[in-house]
Design a protein around this motif. Structure first.
Motif, PDB file in Angstrom:
ATOM      1  N   ARG A   1       2.318  -1.470  -6.264  1.00 37.20           N
ATOM      2  CA  ARG A   1       3.079  -0.487  -5.485  1.00 37.20           C
ATOM      3  C   ARG A   1       4.083   0.188  -6.424  1.00 37.20           C
ATOM      4  N   VAL A   2       4.005   1.520  -6.456  1.00 40.83           N
ATOM      5  CA  VAL A   2       4.913   2.344  -7.249  1.00 40.83           C
ATOM      6  C   VAL A   2       5.869   3.011  -6.265  1.00 40.83           C
ATOM      7  N   THR A   3       7.172   2.832  -6.469  1.00 41.87           N
ATOM      8  CA  THR A   3       8.179   3.476  -5.627  1.00 41.87           C
ATOM      9  C   THR A   3       8.921   4.485  -6.480  1.00 41.87           C
ATOM     10  N   VAL A   4       8.859   5.751  -6.051  1.00 39.84           N
ATOM     11  CA  VAL A   4       9.441   6.851  -6.812  1.00 39.84           C
ATOM     12  C   VAL A   4      10.516   7.517  -5.965  1.00 39.84           C
ATOM     13  N   GLY A   5      11.638   7.837  -6.600  1.00 40.16           N
ATOM     14  CA  GLY A   5      12.712   8.562  -5.925  1.00 40.16           C
ATOM     15  C   GLY A   5      13.777   7.626  -5.397  1.00 40.16           C
ATOM     16  N   THR A   6      15.020   8.119  -5.395  1.00 38.14           N
ATOM     17  CA  THR A   6      16.127   7.315  -4.889  1.00 38.14           C
ATOM     18  C   THR A   6      16.659   7.850  -3.557  1.00 38.14           C
ATOM     19  N   LEU A   7      16.672   9.170  -3.382  1.00 36.59           N
ATOM     20  CA  LEU A   7      17.167   9.747  -2.132  1.00 36.59           C
ATOM     21  C   LEU A   7      16.206   9.457  -0.986  1.00 36.59           C
ATOM     22  N   ARG A   8      14.931   9.724  -1.225  1.00 36.10           N
ATOM     23  CA  ARG A   8      13.876   9.432  -0.253  1.00 36.10           C
ATOM     24  C   ARG A   8      12.746   8.732  -0.987  1.00 36.10           C
ATOM     25  N   PRO A   9      12.871   7.435  -1.168  1.00 34.33           N
ATOM     26  CA  PRO A   9      11.839   6.706  -1.920  1.00 34.33           C
ATOM     27  C   PRO A   9      10.461   6.860  -1.280  1.00 34.33           C
ATOM     28  N   THR A  10       9.478   7.093  -2.130  1.00 32.27           N
ATOM     29  CA  THR A  10       8.092   7.227  -1.683  1.00 32.27           C
ATOM     30  C   THR A  10       7.262   6.161  -2.368  1.00 32.27           C
TER      31      THR A  10
ATOM     32  N   GLY B   1      14.872   4.892 -12.342  1.00 35.44           N
ATOM     33  CA  GLY B   1      15.176   4.322 -11.040  1.00 35.44           C
ATOM     34  C   GLY B   1      13.914   3.995 -10.245  1.00 35.44           C
ATOM     35  N   ASP B   2      12.743   4.392 -10.775  1.00 38.87           N
ATOM     36  CA  ASP B   2      11.478   4.075 -10.125  1.00 38.87           C
ATOM     37  C   ASP B   2      11.217   2.574 -10.232  1.00 38.87           C
ATOM     38  N   LYS B   3      10.449   2.054  -9.294  1.00 37.70           N
ATOM     39  CA  LYS B   3      10.131   0.628  -9.281  1.00 37.70           C
ATOM     40  C   LYS B   3       8.630   0.434  -9.235  1.00 37.70           C
TER      41      LYS B   3
END
Length: 160
Positions: free
Chosen positions: A138-147, A88-90
């Protein structure tokens, strides 16, 4: 995991109808869990770059120090994706900067191929020579609270 196994999980990104197909392809697999564990600081590993130009003497595959060699005039596709496609990471490219050299020139600078998806950019080797360029991701990690973690590094390209 070797580069061949990583490439097996790569989603193929095709240029849009308005973008031509690049002859040189650079794939960038990002270990998003590693980037998150290091808070995106001093990334010296966790980035695995590969290209389709071994026949032109490209080197450094599997590391973030890829040195791509391509013909002058070659269109260059840059694909970026998370290594764990099911996380689910982007991962998206946010830009390029030239540290040294002029292979891209002013008109060959990479552009985002699809305005709705920053994971694929296209550039062109306009001039012969060697260039150090900075790729910004840009790396986006997490689905509940994306960082978000903004990272960059300096690979190389040579056009001849």
């Amino acid at each position: 995991m070797n580069a061949d196994k990583k490439m097996a999980s790569v989603r193929v990104v095709k240029p849009s109808a308005t973008m031509p197909a690049p002859q040189t392809q650079i794939a960038i697999a990002v270990d998003t869990a590693y980037i998150a564990a290091t808070n995106g600081q001093s990334v010296g590993t966790g980035i695995h770059m590969m290209d389709n130009q071994l026949n032109m003497d490209s080197s450094g595959e599997g590391s973030l120090e890829l040195s791509t060699v391509c013909p002058v005039g070659s269109l260059i596709g840059f694909s970026v994706y998370p290594m764990d496609m099911n996380s689910g990471d982007k991962v998206v490219i946010t830009g390029f900067n030239v540290s040294q050299g002029n292979v891209f020139g002013n008109v060959g600078y990479p552009i985002q191929a699809d305005p709705n998806d920053g994971s694929y950019w296209i550039g062109q080797a306009m001039n012969a020579g060697r260039q150090t360029y900075q790729i910004q991701v840009r790396v986006t990690v997490g689905t509940l609270r994306p960082t978000n973690y903004d990272i960059d590094w300096d690979p190389f390209i040579t056009a001849r």
